[in-house]
Write a protein that holds these residues in place. Structure first.
Motif, mmCIF file in Angstrom:
data_model
loop_
_atom_site.group_PDB
_atom_site.id
_atom_site.type_symbol
_atom_site.label_atom_id
_atom_site.label_comp_id
_atom_site.label_asym_id
_atom_site.label_seq_id
_atom_site.Cartn_x
_atom_site.Cartn_y
_atom_site.Cartn_z
ATOM 1 N N ARG A 32 0.747 -1.067 -0.071
ATOM 2 C CA ARG A 32 -0.120 -0.056 0.002
ATOM 3 C C ARG A 32 0.846 1.189 0.052
ATOM 4 N NH1 ARG A 32 -2.253 -0.276 4.915
ATOM 5 N NH2 ARG A 32 -0.620 1.037 5.777
ATOM 6 N N ALA A 33 1.874 1.357 0.880
ATOM 7 C CA ALA A 33 2.787 2.361 0.910
ATOM 8 C C ALA A 33 3.578 2.675 -0.473
ATOM 9 C CB ALA A 33 3.692 2.261 1.962
ATOM 10 N N THR A 34 3.965 1.545 -0.945
ATOM 11 C CA THR A 34 4.640 1.530 -2.310
ATOM 12 C C THR A 34 3.713 2.193 -3.313
ATOM 13 O OG1 THR A 34 6.029 -0.248 -1.848
ATOM 14 C CG2 THR A 34 5.996 0.209 -4.074
ATOM 15 N N HIS A 35 2.524 2.189 -3.327
ATOM 16 C CA HIS A 35 1.837 2.755 -4.392
ATOM 17 C C HIS A 35 1.530 4.421 -4.143
ATOM 18 C CE1 HIS A 35 -1.568 2.893 -7.104
ATOM 19 N NE2 HIS A 35 -2.394 3.449 -6.355
ATOM 20 N N CYS A 152 22.355 0.037 2.951
ATOM 21 C CA CYS A 152 21.921 0.893 2.137
ATOM 22 C C CYS A 152 22.595 2.116 1.926
ATOM 23 C CB CYS A 152 20.585 1.759 3.021
ATOM 24 S SG CYS A 152 19.413 0.350 3.731
ATOM 25 N N ALA A 153 22.718 2.860 0.895
ATOM 26 C CA ALA A 153 23.770 3.979 0.579
ATOM 27 C C ALA A 153 23.240 5.026 -0.394
ATOM 28 C CB ALA A 153 25.004 3.368 -0.100
ATOM 29 N N ARG A 154 23.748 6.041 -0.351
ATOM 30 C CA ARG A 154 23.253 7.248 -1.106
ATOM 31 C C ARG A 154 24.474 7.907 -2.091
ATOM 32 N NH1 ARG A 154 20.672 12.307 1.467
ATOM 33 N NH2 ARG A 154 19.846 13.050 -0.749
ATOM 34 N N ASP A 155 24.219 8.535 -2.971
ATOM 35 C CA ASP A 155 25.380 8.901 -3.847
ATOM 36 C C ASP A 155 26.201 10.032 -3.074
ATOM 37 O OD1 ASP A 155 24.101 11.719 -4.670
ATOM 38 O OD2 ASP A 155 22.782 10.403 -5.234
ATOM 39 N N PRO A 156 27.341 10.308 -3.420
ATOM 40 C CA PRO A 156 27.952 11.298 -2.715
ATOM 41 C C PRO A 156 27.510 12.951 -2.741
ATOM 42 C CG PRO A 156 29.485 10.260 -4.416
ATOM 43 C CD PRO A 156 28.036 9.645 -4.644
ATOM 44 N N PHE A 157 26.795 13.342 -3.642
ATOM 45 C CA PHE A 157 26.061 14.678 -3.488
ATOM 46 C C PHE A 157 24.659 14.443 -3.061
ATOM 47 C CE2 PHE A 157 29.329 14.562 -6.743
ATOM 48 C CZ PHE A 157 30.429 15.399 -6.303
ATOM 49 N N GLY A 158 24.250 13.451 -2.958
ATOM 50 C CA GLY A 158 22.640 13.564 -2.596
ATOM 51 C C GLY A 158 21.754 13.748 -3.606
ATOM 52 N N ILE A 159 21.911 13.086 -4.946
ATOM 53 C CA ILE A 159 21.010 13.560 -6.004
ATOM 54 C C ILE A 159 19.770 12.706 -5.677
ATOM 55 C CG2 ILE A 159 20.843 13.438 -8.601
ATOM 56 C CD1 ILE A 159 23.642 13.079 -8.602
ATOM 57 N N LYS A 160 20.084 11.568 -5.280
ATOM 58 C CA LYS A 160 18.611 10.650 -4.841
ATOM 59 C C LYS A 160 18.364 10.498 -3.471
ATOM 60 C CE LYS A 160 17.540 10.967 -8.019
ATOM 61 N NZ LYS A 160 15.956 11.003 -8.386
ATOM 62 N N PRO A 161 17.193 10.652 -3.296
ATOM 63 C CA PRO A 161 17.047 10.569 -1.716
ATOM 64 C C PRO A 161 16.672 9.240 -1.000
ATOM 65 C CG PRO A 161 14.893 11.157 -2.879
ATOM 66 C CD PRO A 161 15.976 10.777 -3.836
ATOM 67 N N LEU A 162 16.755 9.330 0.209
ATOM 68 C CA LEU A 162 16.752 7.884 1.149
ATOM 69 C C LEU A 162 16.199 8.368 2.497
ATOM 70 C CD1 LEU A 162 16.738 5.090 0.286
ATOM 71 C CD2 LEU A 162 18.727 4.816 1.626
ATOM 72 N N PHE A 163 15.007 8.176 2.884
ATOM 73 C CA PHE A 163 14.569 8.459 4.465
ATOM 74 C C PHE A 163 14.814 7.019 5.013
ATOM 75 C CE2 PHE A 163 12.651 11.302 1.512
ATOM 76 C CZ PHE A 163 12.531 12.686 2.230
ATOM 77 N N MET A 164 14.817 7.173 6.379
ATOM 78 C CA MET A 164 14.721 6.227 7.272
ATOM 79 C C MET A 164 14.007 6.441 8.502
ATOM 80 S SD MET A 164 18.738 5.128 7.408
ATOM 81 C CE MET A 164 19.291 6.420 8.340
ATOM 82 N N ALA A 165 13.461 5.383 9.067
ATOM 83 C CA ALA A 165 12.544 5.605 10.415
ATOM 84 C C ALA A 165 12.740 4.184 11.072
ATOM 85 C CB ALA A 165 11.146 5.659 9.991
ATOM 86 N N LYS A 178 6.441 10.174 2.545
ATOM 87 C CA LYS A 178 5.042 9.707 2.924
ATOM 88 C C LYS A 178 4.733 8.484 2.918
ATOM 89 C CE LYS A 178 4.145 11.976 -1.286
ATOM 90 N NZ LYS A 178 5.320 12.257 -1.639
ATOM 91 N N CYS A 179 5.821 7.688 2.085
ATOM 92 C CA CYS A 179 5.571 6.195 2.198
ATOM 93 C C CYS A 179 6.233 5.385 3.624
ATOM 94 C CB CYS A 179 6.621 5.393 1.271
ATOM 95 S SG CYS A 179 6.307 5.657 -0.385
ATOM 96 N N LEU A 180 7.054 6.254 4.278
ATOM 97 C CA LEU A 180 7.209 5.900 5.751
ATOM 98 C C LEU A 180 6.364 6.433 6.786
ATOM 99 C CD1 LEU A 180 9.981 5.602 4.147
ATOM 100 C CD2 LEU A 180 11.348 6.270 6.327
ATOM 101 N N LEU A 181 5.582 7.549 6.384
ATOM 102 C CA LEU A 181 4.428 7.994 7.236
ATOM 103 C C LEU A 181 3.174 7.002 7.104
ATOM 104 C CD1 LEU A 181 4.565 11.641 6.479
ATOM 105 C CD2 LEU A 181 5.541 10.512 8.240
ATOM 106 N N ASP A 182 3.109 6.325 5.956
ATOM 107 C CA ASP A 182 2.126 5.489 5.849
ATOM 108 C C ASP A 182 2.447 4.225 6.746
ATOM 109 O OD1 ASP A 182 -0.635 5.276 4.298
ATOM 110 O OD2 ASP A 182 0.428 3.509 3.663
ATOM 111 N N LEU A 183 3.747 3.688 6.902
ATOM 112 C CA LEU A 183 4.057 2.796 7.704
ATOM 113 C C LEU A 183 4.099 2.991 9.083
ATOM 114 C CD1 LEU A 183 6.087 1.069 5.100
ATOM 115 C CD2 LEU A 183 4.096 0.309 5.814
#
Length: 654
Positions: A32-35, A152-165, A178-183
């Motif tokens: 559901r969150a992925t949607h 998990c990893a992110r690129d050197p400059f932060g072009i792509k996001p990654l949230f954690m909870a 918003k997907c994390l909030l849904d979970l």
């Protein structure tokens, strides 16, 4: 370019109340969150995989090896072919070279022709060193079935996001907050008003963006750019930084000057060539400035049918459309323009803020949303010029150390006295600002490229204002890292780790992904940075220009009418629109309807609106910051505004 979600469930015997019984519920919740981020990957939405302790969700927007590189992706060495599972957002531009190297040195075998397997195979054979070998933009998660660990990893400059909870139920990481909030219920953290991070709110109000690793929810953090994390079931993420941008100037002599310019040209040509790798059509944004024009001019060498895109507004003097059109004609590109009306601008704001996840008070993200929507009718990938200013010294403020240099020779007490003398002088009086800024150290006066409120102004508007929460929470550690560097390099360092990844790259990712469009940024390439980081101050700024070396290097590439133009980007007439027309009506309605009165002094904001509308003062920047927060609050906390989010669609076959 895709959307990933990974839920690492807490095992039996931890704080998780019933992990075994909840496995099926977690899988359904992840689906559901992925949607909610289906716009990030409508080509193959709803991909999933579940192991004993982890569930993956994935939406794919496909560009390379479209028919085969499906995700979640399984890979392993011959002796354990099902060892790893991968979900990956981004593009690795040197994947062909990496695959060849892995096959030659380690006998790696690949089942696809895409870039994802290069990441997993590289991680297996090189460990975390793979991160320094990747040229690209990325956020990914790899589950290792042998060790029971998520990497998990992110690129050197932060072009792509990654949230954690993380909470009693486990840890979730994902491309969109918003997907994390849904979970939140499954993880176990607070998404109500009491879960707001008030320090992050104060940082946002001053800086116009929420600085990493914060978000406006205490329960959700961001994995910072240039970092990786290891997550085990029942544990908390163990974060490690693998990349810190460093500027190490190498002097330029008369004998080496041209060679340095040639080096810049060569590395940019190589970066653009690799960023053009795709099995779909690639276009380019064209704002009329030197950065985007240079990228487009290099890109058309690889695609003679290149289409460029720009946007403007229905008010004379606030558009670079004419310059962009002339630039496109000069390089031989077909050009598409989108003109945005005030009514379109206001109407799109709820949807735009929903896509943002956290507020960003940069009006330029609105035209970026519209030009991305227009571009998606023609192409699936666009190149853009983000990052050039931070790498090559493009902001006018970087010239400030030159004008303030005489103050460096004064004793600190004398400088402080001059600052006190400036305080009673009338606002706008010639010399007042110079005296004030000259009395401050660089650490005191430079927050980065944006500052909406002074402490005095913030105290009048933000309820719960704390003098203990200041910009130095964000900048002090960064200034410590750059101790001993020249002032311009220190300012660049601040901007790379604040403004670039907090504003520029957030709006670039969110507004293009909202339209299922991939944006690539050839300036933000490790090899380009390596060249830029060696430039001395004299090759970056002079008393009359910025990006000096870059301009010299691009003389044979960009049209003459662009080479020395002042930076404008996509300028937005917010100051004018907040004085007349539909935006004024929207602003008053937003203030009157807000439920955030316990956080923001509504009467003070309304007074600012009155003063701005009548021309008594220019509060446009501060007003926009507060108004965007109020809209965000209505969407994510109060839920009194429910944006209409259209399903991703393709207007034409691409």
């Amino acid at each position: 370019m895709c959307g990933l979600l990974a839920f690492v469930r807490a095992p039996a015997g931890t704080a998780n109340p019933d992990p075994a019984a909840g496995a099926a519920d977690i899988s359904a919740a992840v689906a559901r969150a992925t949607h909610l981020m289906r716009h990030r990957g409508p080509d193959e939405p709803g991909g999933s995989w579940a192991g004993e302790h982890v569930v993956f969700g994935f939406n794919r927007l496909s560009f390379i090896d479209i028919a085969h590189s499906h995700q979640p992706m399984q890979w392993g060495p011959p002796e354990a072919p099902a060892r790893y599972e991968l979900v990956f957002n981004g593009e690795i531009y040197n994947y062909l070279e990496l695959r060849e190297q892995l096959a030659a040195e380690h006998g790696a075998v690949f089942a696809t022709d895409g870039d994802g397997e290069a990441i997993v195979a590289g991680y297996h054979h090189w460990g975390t060193d793979v991160l320094t070998r990747l040229r690209g933009m990325f956020a990914f998660a790899i589950w290792d079935n042998a060790t029971g660990e998520l990497f998990c990893a992110r690129d050197p400059f932060g072009i792509k996001p990654l949230f954690m909870a993380t909470g009693p139920g486990g840890t979730v990481v994902g491309s969109e907050k918003k997907c994390l909030l849904d979970l939140a219920e499954q993880v176990g953290f607070d998404t109500s008003d009491t879960g707001l991070d008030l320090r992050a709110l104060q940082h946002y109000t001053v800086l116009q963006y929420v600085p990493e690793p914060e978000t406006l929810h205490r329960g959700v953090r961001r994995l910072e750019s240039g970092c990786y994390a290891r997550i085990r079931p029942g544990g908390t993420p163990e974060v490690t930084r693998y990349f810190t941008p460093r500027f190490n100037a190498v002097p330029i002599t008369r004998d080496t000057e041209q060679a340095r310019y040639d080096e810049i040209t060569a590395v940019l040509e190589d970066s653009v060539a690799k960023h053009m790798r795709a099995d779909v059509t690639v276009g380019a944004f064209l704002s009329g400035g030197i950065d985007s024009t240079a990228i487009a001019a290099l890109a058309i060498r690889h695609n003679p049918k290149l289409i460029t895109f720009t946007t403007g507004f229905e008010r004379e003097g606030f558009s670079e459309v004419d310059v962009a059109v002339a630039s496109a004609e000069a390089i031989g590109a077909r050009h598409v323009t989108k003109v945005v009306s005030p009514e379109e601008f206001v109407g799109a704001l709820p949807e735009i803020v929903w896509y943002l996840d956290d507020p960003v008070a940069d009006p330029a993200l609105v035209p970026l949303y519209f030009i991305a929507r227009e571009a998606r009718k023609h192409v699936k990938v666009v190149l853009s010029g983000e990052g050039a200013d931070e790498l090559f010294g493009g902001y006018t403020i970087y010239r400030e150390p030159l004008s303030l240099r005489p103050f460096d020779y004064l004793p600190a007490p004398v400088r402080r006295s001059m600052g006190k003398v400036s305080k009673p002088l009338p606002e706008g009086m010639r010399g007042k600002s110079l005296l004030h800024r000259g009395s401050l150290t660089l650490e005191e006066r430079y927050y980065g490229n944006a500052r909406s409120f002074s402490d005095e102004q913030l105290r009048a508007v933000l309820r719960g204002f704390s003098p203990d929460w200041t910009h130095t929470d964000v900048t002090a550690p960064l200034y410590a890292e750059s101790a001993g560097w020249d002032p311009v390099a220190r300012m660049q360092h601040i901007d790379l780790l604040t403004w670039l990844r907090g504003d520029i790259l957030v709006k670039a990712d969110k507004m293009t992904m909202a339209n299922s469009l991939e944006l690539r940024v050839p300036f933000l390439d490790p090899e380009v940075f390596a060249v830029a980081s060696r430039l001395p101050v004299s090759a970056k700024i002079t008393r009359t220009t910025t990006k000096y070396a870059l301009r010299r290097a691009l003389e044979p590439i960009v049209p003459a009418h662009v080479l020395n133009r002042a930076k404008l980007g996509f300028p937005v007439p917010i100051r004018h629109w907040l004085r007349t027309g539909v935006l004024v009506e929207w602003a008053y309605a937003t203030v009157d309807a807000t439920g955030a009165g316990h956080l923001v002094d509504v009467a003070a904001v309304r007074t600012m609106l009155d003063e701005h509308r009548t021309g008594t003062a220019d509060h446009s920047r501060r007003l926009w910051t507060v108004l965007i927060f109020m809209l965000w609050y209505a969407i994510f906390i109060e839920r009194s505004v429910v944006p209409t989010i259209s399903e991703p669609h393709y207007p034409v076959q691409i």
